[in-house]
Enzyme design. Structure first.
Site, mmCIF file in Angstrom:
data_model
loop_
_atom_site.group_PDB
_atom_site.id
_atom_site.type_symbol
_atom_site.label_atom_id
_atom_site.label_comp_id
_atom_site.label_asym_id
_atom_site.label_seq_id
_atom_site.Cartn_x
_atom_site.Cartn_y
_atom_site.Cartn_z
ATOM 1 C CB SER A 1 -2.924 3.146 -6.448
ATOM 2 O OG SER A 1 -2.865 3.617 -7.742
ATOM 3 C CE1 TYR B 1 0.607 7.016 -4.701
ATOM 4 C CE2 TYR B 1 0.795 6.097 -6.918
ATOM 5 C CZ TYR B 1 0.104 6.663 -5.792
ATOM 6 O OH TYR B 1 -1.215 6.728 -5.707
#
Length: 271
Positions: free
Chosen positions: A145, A158
């Site tokens: 990401s 995360y």
């Protein structure tokens, strides 16, 4: 298991987290480009996904919880039972947890996140990469990401999991550079999937803003994988600009930038 003549000539790919979103679109890319595919996810939607992906190639599905050690071993056993070399694998399964770490989120959820995003990726990569090294051929894609390149307040665990995957993929790429196995990191920005709802982030700015098309993200990831690239920031030009800026800005500044997007209540409530 005896292979058909078609199976002997068609390449074979595995995609995790493929019941919807980026994973489903990655599986579609493989199918459209001549691969047979084994897809995996923990929800019932994986069976319907396999039906929808069916076409000229063979698509099989496995419902499995990859956050459990036994789940990863089960999937690997299914791969072996097919009797086919894995030409490419997309380690895409992952989950998010939004909220303030000390006050709002549950430890159980964050440990599950680590088990799925990090541990299962390492576990399955260990199994499959050894087979690829023996054959001196293979492609590995990790879904990281753009959150990997900056601190991620209100998605702290995360963001750290995605930073791990980026670092891991780059190190593994270097190790395997001379044995015919490529490793690529896919780095999407906010994408139109069920991710933010599942992460409890519907009331955040990022949860309510316009997001990228998962089909576009998957196509860019697939193309980078096939080209043997080290990584690709996928989606909009804004994502590439944000990732580039994060490399130059000090961490406190990028943390504040992420906070404005992810802090609970930061979105405009929809009436």
């Amino acid at each position: 298991m005896a292979l058909s003549e078609q199976q002997k000539t068609r390449p074979f790919a595995v995609v995790t987290g493929a019941s919807s979103g980026i994973g489903y679109e990655l599986a579609k890319q493989f199918v459209q480009n001549g691969y047979d595919v084994l897809i995996a996810a923990e929800d019932d939607g994986i069976t319907e996904a396999a039906r929808n992906l069916g076409g000229s190639g063979r698509v099989e599905s496995v419902k499995v919880d990859l956050a459990r050690y036994e789940g990863v071993e089960y999937l690997y056993a299914k791969i072996q039972a097919l009797g086919r070399p894995v030409d490419a694998i997309a380690l895409n399964a992952g989950v998010g947890v939004g909220g303030a770490f000390a006050q709002q989120t549950r430890l159980e959820d964050e440990l599950n996140l680590i088990a799925l995003n990090v541990t299962s990726s390492v576990h399955l990569a260990k199994r499959v990469s050894r087979d690829m090294v023996q054959r001196k051929s293979g492609r590995i894609l990790f879904t990281s990401s753009i959150a990997a390149v900056m601190p991620a307040p209100f998605e702290a665990v995360y963001g750290a999991s995605k930073a791990f995957l980026l670092s891991f993929s780059e190190a593994l790429r270097n190790e395997l550079a001379d044995v015919g196995v490529t490793v690529t990191a896919l780095m999407p920005g906010p994408t139109e999937t069920n991710f933010f709802h599942r992460a409890g982030m519907d009331d955040t700015k990022v949860g309510q803003d316009e997001k990228d098309d998962p089909a576009q993200v998957a196509r860019q990831g697939f193309e980078a994988l096939m080209a043997g690239k080290d990584k690709v920031v996928a989606g909009s030009v804004k994502n590439r600009a944000m990732a580039a800026a994060a490399q130059m800005m000090p961490d406190p500044a990028t943390a504040q930038m992420h906070r404005k997007m992810s802090e609970p209540g930061s979105g405009t409530k929809k009436q």
